[in-house]
Design a protein around this motif. Structure first.
Motif, PDB file in Angstrom:
ATOM      1  N   GLU A  88      33.929  48.362  45.867  1.00 13.99           N
ATOM      2  CA  GLU A  88      34.182  46.997  46.342  1.00 13.99           C
ATOM      3  C   GLU A  88      33.451  46.811  47.667  1.00 13.99           C
ATOM      4  O   GLU A  88      33.842  47.355  48.694  1.00 13.99           O
ATOM      5  CB  GLU A  88      35.682  46.763  46.498  1.00 13.99           C
ATOM      6  N   GLY A 126      33.030  44.654  49.968  1.00 14.09           N
ATOM      7  CA  GLY A 126      33.616  44.097  51.179  1.00 14.09           C
ATOM      8  C   GLY A 126      34.578  45.028  51.888  1.00 14.09           C
ATOM      9  O   GLY A 126      35.096  44.682  52.954  1.00 14.09           O
ATOM     10  N   ASP A 135      31.662  42.877  43.796  1.00 16.08           N
ATOM     11  CA  ASP A 135      31.949  41.913  44.866  1.00 16.08           C
ATOM     12  C   ASP A 135      32.832  40.820  44.286  1.00 16.08           C
ATOM     13  O   ASP A 135      32.363  39.910  43.612  1.00 16.08           O
ATOM     14  CB  ASP A 135      30.647  41.315  45.414  1.00 16.08           C
ATOM     15  N   THR A 138      34.516  38.580  45.848  1.00 12.47           N
ATOM     16  CA  THR A 138      34.735  37.507  46.810  1.00 12.47           C
ATOM     17  C   THR A 138      34.870  36.169  46.076  1.00 12.47           C
ATOM     18  O   THR A 138      34.091  35.893  45.158  1.00 12.47           O
ATOM     19  CB  THR A 138      33.562  37.430  47.803  1.00 12.47           C
ATOM     20  N   GLN A 170      33.469  40.069  53.237  1.00 13.04           N
ATOM     21  CA  GLN A 170      32.143  40.080  52.622  1.00 13.04           C
ATOM     22  C   GLN A 170      31.046  39.904  53.673  1.00 13.04           C
ATOM     23  O   GLN A 170      30.044  40.619  53.668  1.00 13.04           O
ATOM     24  CB  GLN A 170      32.033  38.990  51.564  1.00 13.04           C
ATOM     25  N   ALA A 226      29.582  43.612  53.199  1.00 16.62           N
ATOM     26  CA  ALA A 226      29.012  43.738  51.853  1.00 16.62           C
ATOM     27  C   ALA A 226      27.551  44.151  51.867  1.00 16.62           C
ATOM     28  O   ALA A 226      27.139  45.055  51.117  1.00 16.62           O
ATOM     29  CB  ALA A 226      29.199  42.436  51.078  1.00 16.62           C
TER      30      ALA A 226
END
Length: 380
Positions: A141, A143, A167, A169, A207, A211
């Protein structure tokens, strides 16, 4: 050592189906011939096909936590997970262990218990506790602030087969539709409606902060360690082009027709979900797996969150896409084996490969697994 003989089976070979006989010695397929012989196990005309290969299943999480506040002991959950898989005909699995949760829960499996989950799988595999062969698929993941620090120590683990870049988000990829995002996370993850706007703001901030750096670091790591890399929920042509530039080999669950086309046309293996096939569409409102199948844009099918959906899906695909069954089983056998560089050992009924196979009776309604074999030994 005397050969084990299986005769009068409909053998689903890489390029044809034959009514024939297969011989196994010391766990390896040593001969395949058309026709029926008078010795050995008589299959009564049922199917015999390679053991299924699963690249992406979070069924272990479900076995650990069947309800949000329930926690089963890890060793028990892992064995139950293994029995779910082997009874579904899955003889090789990449257990998807997610690193970095979407919600900041104090008891999060994905933040606080990932190491124990991995250790339980590794120890169970080493101890011979499992019937299925277990490998690791670490779902990253992007973020999550500490993601790279968690992943890097596992980069040379002998069971690590796959990394995927995720991701989740809100407002993009799987959850372009914010309302669907809100509905999913209130019902599935228990985020209170009154806290949803705050939750979304937190996810967006994570994020922005982490990210890109995480993605770049993990791409570099995968290239240095020669680890197969997957993208996840690609929604646009640009998403796919980024993935191609990063050396991704597998596109998991593209959410749009355009993304699936771009991935497939540039040589990425496109993975879609068996539940999507069986249910006739995506629960998130994304592209239909069957639509992509009929356009020849899919390479691999994953059971995702329902192990028993894997076999059923290819029988549906064969019928609806009007393709021979021996062709469509590659989506759950040979192609996933190729994605993790195991196709010389498993993935098809071929001389010299492991005798991992299943026998199946099809009554025209629901295909039913009769037996499961690992290296010639019956395990289910």
């Amino acid at each position: 050592m005397q050969s084990q003989i299986y005769t009068n089976y409909r053998l689903l070979l890489p390029h044809e189906e034959i009514l024939g006989t297969i011989a196994v010695r010391e766990g390896i397929i040593v001969d395949i011939q058309p026709g029926v012989v008078s010795q050995g196990q008589n299959g009564d005309g049922n199917y015999l096909l390679p053991g299924l290969i699963e690249l992406h299943t979070d069924n272990l999480e479900k076995c650990i936590s069947p309800r949000p506040k329930a926690r089963f002991p890890l060793e028990l959950a892992a064995v139950n997970h293994d029995r779910d898989l082997i009874s579904a005909g899955i003889t090789t699995v990449c257990d998807a262990i997610a690193i970095g949760d979407v919600t900041p829960k104090d008891d999060s499996l994905r933040i606080h218990h990932y190491a124990a989950m991995i250790d339980t799988i590794v120890q169970g595999q080493a101890a011979g506790r499992f019937s299925t062969d277990h490998l690791l698929h670490l779902r990253c993941e992007l973020g999550y602030e500490h993601l790279y620090d968690v992943i890097e120590p596992y980069s040379e683990h002998p069971l690590l087969a796959l990394l995927s870049l995720m991701d989740h988000t809100p407002g993009q990829r799987q959850f372009v539709n914010i309302n669907k995002y809100k509905s999913y996370y209130t019902s599935r993850h228990g985020v209170p409606e009154a806290k949803m706007d705050e939750f979304i703001a937190m996810r967006l901030d994570n994020q922005r902060q982490h990210a890109l750096a995480n993605r770049q670091a993990l791409v570099k790591l995968s290239q240095a360690k020669n680890i197969s890399l997957a993208s996840h929920d690609d929604a646009t042509v640009d998403h796919v082009r980024d993935a191609i530039a990063e050396g991704v080999v597998l596109a998991e669950f593209p959410t749009t027709l355009d993304a699936a086309k771009e991935a497939h046309n540039h040589g990425l293996l496109v993975l879609m979900g068996a539940p999507n096939v069986i249910l006739g569409g995506s629960h998130s409102g994304n592209v239909s797996a069957m639509e992509l199948m009929k356009l020849d844009l899919v390479d691999i099918i994953s059971s995702d969150y329902v192990p028993r959906s894997l076999l059923q899906s290819v029988f549906i695909i064969s019928q609806e896409a009007n393709q021979p069954l021996y062709e469509v089983i590659k989506y759950i056998t040979l192609n996933p084996a190729k994605a993790i560089n195991l196709d010389r050992q498993i993935g098809s009924l071929s001389i010299g490969k492991k005798a991992d196979f299943i026998t199946v009776h099809d009554d025209g309604v629901v295909p039913r697994i009769l037996e499961v074999y690992k290296q010639g030994d019956r395990v289910a």
